[in-house]
Design a protein around this motif. Sequence first.
Motif, PDB file in Angstrom:
ATOM      1  N   PRO A  15      10.815 -23.012   0.124  1.00 48.36           N
ATOM      2  CA  PRO A  15      11.113 -23.498   1.482  1.00 48.36           C
ATOM      3  C   PRO A  15      12.066 -24.686   1.494  1.00 48.36           C
ATOM      4  N   VAL A  16      11.923 -25.586   0.516  1.00 51.41           N
ATOM      5  CA  VAL A  16      12.810 -26.748   0.447  1.00 51.41           C
ATOM      6  C   VAL A  16      14.234 -26.318   0.095  1.00 51.41           C
ATOM      7  N   SER A  17      14.352 -25.349  -0.815  1.00 50.91           N
ATOM      8  CA  SER A  17      15.678 -24.942  -1.285  1.00 50.91           C
ATOM      9  C   SER A  17      16.505 -24.287  -0.195  1.00 50.91           C
ATOM     10  N   PHE A  18      15.859 -23.656   0.790  1.00 48.14           N
ATOM     11  CA  PHE A  18      16.624 -22.968   1.831  1.00 48.14           C
ATOM     12  C   PHE A  18      17.054 -23.902   2.955  1.00 48.14           C
ATOM     13  N   ALA A  19      16.472 -25.093   3.031  1.00 47.24           N
ATOM     14  CA  ALA A  19      16.788 -26.022   4.122  1.00 47.24           C
ATOM     15  C   ALA A  19      18.279 -26.370   4.188  1.00 47.24           C
ATOM     16  N   PRO A  20      18.953 -26.757   3.068  1.00 48.99           N
ATOM     17  CA  PRO A  20      20.384 -27.089   3.187  1.00 48.99           C
ATOM     18  C   PRO A  20      21.254 -25.888   3.544  1.00 48.99           C
ATOM     19  N   ILE A  21      20.855 -24.678   3.126  1.00 49.48           N
ATOM     20  CA  ILE A  21      21.632 -23.489   3.490  1.00 49.48           C
ATOM     21  C   ILE A  21      21.562 -23.261   4.996  1.00 49.48           C
ATOM     22  N   LEU A  22      20.345 -23.310   5.545  1.00 51.00           N
ATOM     23  CA  LEU A  22      20.199 -23.118   6.987  1.00 51.00           C
ATOM     24  C   LEU A  22      20.878 -24.244   7.758  1.00 51.00           C
ATOM     25  N   ALA A  23      20.786 -25.470   7.245  1.00 50.47           N
ATOM     26  CA  ALA A  23      21.455 -26.592   7.909  1.00 50.47           C
ATOM     27  C   ALA A  23      22.962 -26.388   7.932  1.00 50.47           C
ATOM     28  N   MET A  24      23.528 -25.919   6.833  1.00 55.33           N
ATOM     29  CA  MET A  24      24.966 -25.638   6.784  1.00 55.33           C
ATOM     30  C   MET A  24      25.347 -24.572   7.806  1.00 55.33           C
ATOM     31  N   VAL A  25      24.538 -23.533   7.917  1.00 54.41           N
ATOM     32  CA  VAL A  25      24.822 -22.461   8.874  1.00 54.41           C
ATOM     33  C   VAL A  25      24.769 -22.996  10.299  1.00 54.41           C
ATOM     34  N   PHE A  26      23.733 -23.782  10.614  1.00 57.78           N
ATOM     35  CA  PHE A  26      23.642 -24.363  11.951  1.00 57.78           C
ATOM     36  C   PHE A  26      24.838 -25.276  12.234  1.00 57.78           C
ATOM     37  N   ALA A  27      25.212 -26.084  11.241  1.00 55.42           N
ATOM     38  CA  ALA A  27      26.318 -27.030  11.449  1.00 55.42           C
ATOM     39  C   ALA A  27      27.636 -26.294  11.679  1.00 55.42           C
ATOM     40  N   LEU A  28      27.835 -25.163  11.022  1.00 57.11           N
ATOM     41  CA  LEU A  28      29.049 -24.376  11.241  1.00 57.11           C
ATOM     42  C   LEU A  28      29.088 -23.785  12.644  1.00 57.11           C
ATOM     43  N   ALA A  29      27.924 -23.646  13.263  1.00 53.23           N
ATOM     44  CA  ALA A  29      27.860 -23.058  14.600  1.00 53.23           C
ATOM     45  C   ALA A  29      28.186 -24.062  15.700  1.00 53.23           C
ATOM     46  N   TRP A  30      28.099 -25.370  15.381  1.00 44.69           N
ATOM     47  CA  TRP A  30      28.322 -26.362  16.420  1.00 44.69           C
ATOM     48  C   TRP A  30      29.812 -26.560  16.695  1.00 44.69           C
ATOM     49  N   PRO A  31      30.170 -26.840  17.940  1.00 40.72           N
ATOM     50  CA  PRO A  31      31.548 -27.290  18.218  1.00 40.72           C
ATOM     51  C   PRO A  31      31.784 -28.623  17.515  1.00 40.72           C
TER      52      PRO A  31
END
Length: 707
Positions: free
Chosen positions: A116-132
């Motif tokens: 669960p900890v290892s996937f946090a930065p991947i999901l954060a990167m994906v969310f950040a790419l989605a933001w304007p």
Amino acid sequence: MSAGRWRHWPAHWWNGLSVALGVMLVQVIVSHAAPAALSQVASQLAMACAICASLADLPGSVRRNRNRVLTAGAMTLLAVGLVAVLHPYRAAMGAVVAALAFGSAMLLSWGPRAGPVSFAPILAMVFALAWPPQPLAIVMASGAAGIALYLVWSVISSALLQRRFHRLALADALHGLAQLLSARAELLGSGGAAHAMRDWLGNEAQLAELLQTARDQVFPRAKTDPRSAAVLLHVVELRDLMLASRLDLELLGEDPLGQEMRAQLVGRLKALAVLLDEYRDALLDERAPAAVSVKATRWPDLPAQDPRVRLQLVLQDRLSHLDTEVLAMGRALDMSQPLPPLPVDAGPLRNFVTPVGWPMGLLKAQWHLDSPVMRHALRSTLALSAAYFIALALPWASHPHWLVLSVAVVLRGSLDQTLERRNMRVLGTAIGCGVMLGLAQIEHVTLWIVVLQIAVGVAHAFVTRRYLVTAIAATVMALLQSHLADPSHGIAISERLADTVLGAVLAWAFSYVLPSWERRNLPRALKRARSALQQYAVQAMSAEMTPAGALTQRMARRQAYDALAALSAALTRSAAEPKRVRPPLQELNTVLDHGYRLMAHLSMMRQSLMRRAKDLDAAFMAEMPEAAKRLQRALAGEEPVPHAVQALQDWSLLPDVGPLEDLKPWMRRRMQVSLDDAARAGQAAHAAFEAMATPPSGVDPAISRMQ
């Protein structure tokens, strides 16, 4: 399940509900605390970072949970900060994708608990790419606020739910044991049918996980809640006794009397399973178990000259031990009954709890190309980087992060897991897109926000339970989150579906890049299993019944169970791999079969020594160390299969006296039969090592080393 049965809600329901409420509170607090002009942006950024940190919010101790969420939150902030700075620079952003993919995968050096900890930065990167594009200060401040608020919430909710998680973990262990008893009864009643054997082995693996979860929850609190610790210790002992109950059943015969004896055993095991489920319900309902007793087994009348009369006495003795453990659980759960002393002191029980720390030695051990963790990290780096640049080149490049996410969630460490994720991800995305088509007809922002929060909780709750449900909820969450963050792009349903299918295909293809076929890793798992069995043989055949000796025996037993379970799991995963690289199935299945039988023999001798050591004279006890050494040599392939063992399988040659009259001949017979199983397991292991040392047919040795 009705609302009146809320105490029976499983732990992942409570966990998902807690996460959904926490994320909702973060969004509400930040939206009201931020300046009006930044309210919507800040609340969306804070919520997204809180979702990433919440990946590590799992049932467990407050301290363990706090540290996980804090670690995941720190990695989330690092990821969103890098994306905020480098998002406009595609080449640099590609390097960030590669670095985060590699670093996240290497975190798996610490095992599944780091998942669960290892996937946090991947999901954060994906969310950040989605933001304007947003100023770095706003991104970091909003993200930090969301993570800090969620961390506070996770500590509070974890403390409030500790007692519930504690009971649920113990209840799950009781239910898992009941299922294993039922599966064992089905296997016995079906005469060893293949489907019954698969169910039994599957329940064995499931119970191993449930027991470790229960140990992590119950044993640290053994001093304050000794009753729960006592119940769990009885569960562990009962599992051991049930494994031993499989022995000698081939001596029953297939005549009507033998079949009737077998039917009585099946009925008794099923009755005990029902009783364990009653204990589970009583535990969750916080009441004393109903007054129950175990009915006596009605054995058929055997002629006096039938040697199975003596075997019947052995089986009845085993059933009495099973009854003793089950009824002891009921007394421990009944608050009105006195609690007997724990067989192991509360302090040493912490040795059976999963470690909390992150020792660097585990990470250093993976820095070589033969490591499955390193190979997966390199594979993930190539796959996610390729997904990012392919997404930029696609005609629909408004959401390049979706393709990266699809590859990240589908690509697993083994082909078996990747194929399962691929299928569930595509199906779940298709269903989720259908749900969004319906929601798109209702343009109500408040409703969408509520649905988003529900999707967050559902996706979190079922990620390790039923991934199809998680895939559906994650699709709804991603589409709503992306639309609320940037409404100008609309709800990109068709793009989401296309990216998921393409990502699943990419992940499947990259599974064959630097693959970690089980054939590479099985020699290590096989050596571990053999060594663990050798250690348990020494400990189980020791008469040292001191507290320290009992603890050492229990540790050796758990390590042997875990090693056999790991070997079995690797063998199961190999079934999805190409035939040319599969390991020698027959030899490894033989190791498992005789390894589990040996565990049963050892457990039987251990129980006999615990209960009746006083019935064995000094001369007999002097034989035990040499017998243990012979078992060790047999497991190493240094002892031939005893020639007399076939005679030992003949029921007419059972000892002339019953075990209650004289235990020694039965113990000697047990040692001889266990030597047969150890020798067969050792010979099969030797053959498996030789087969796995040879490159697969048609594969060049140089290529084989890369595979």
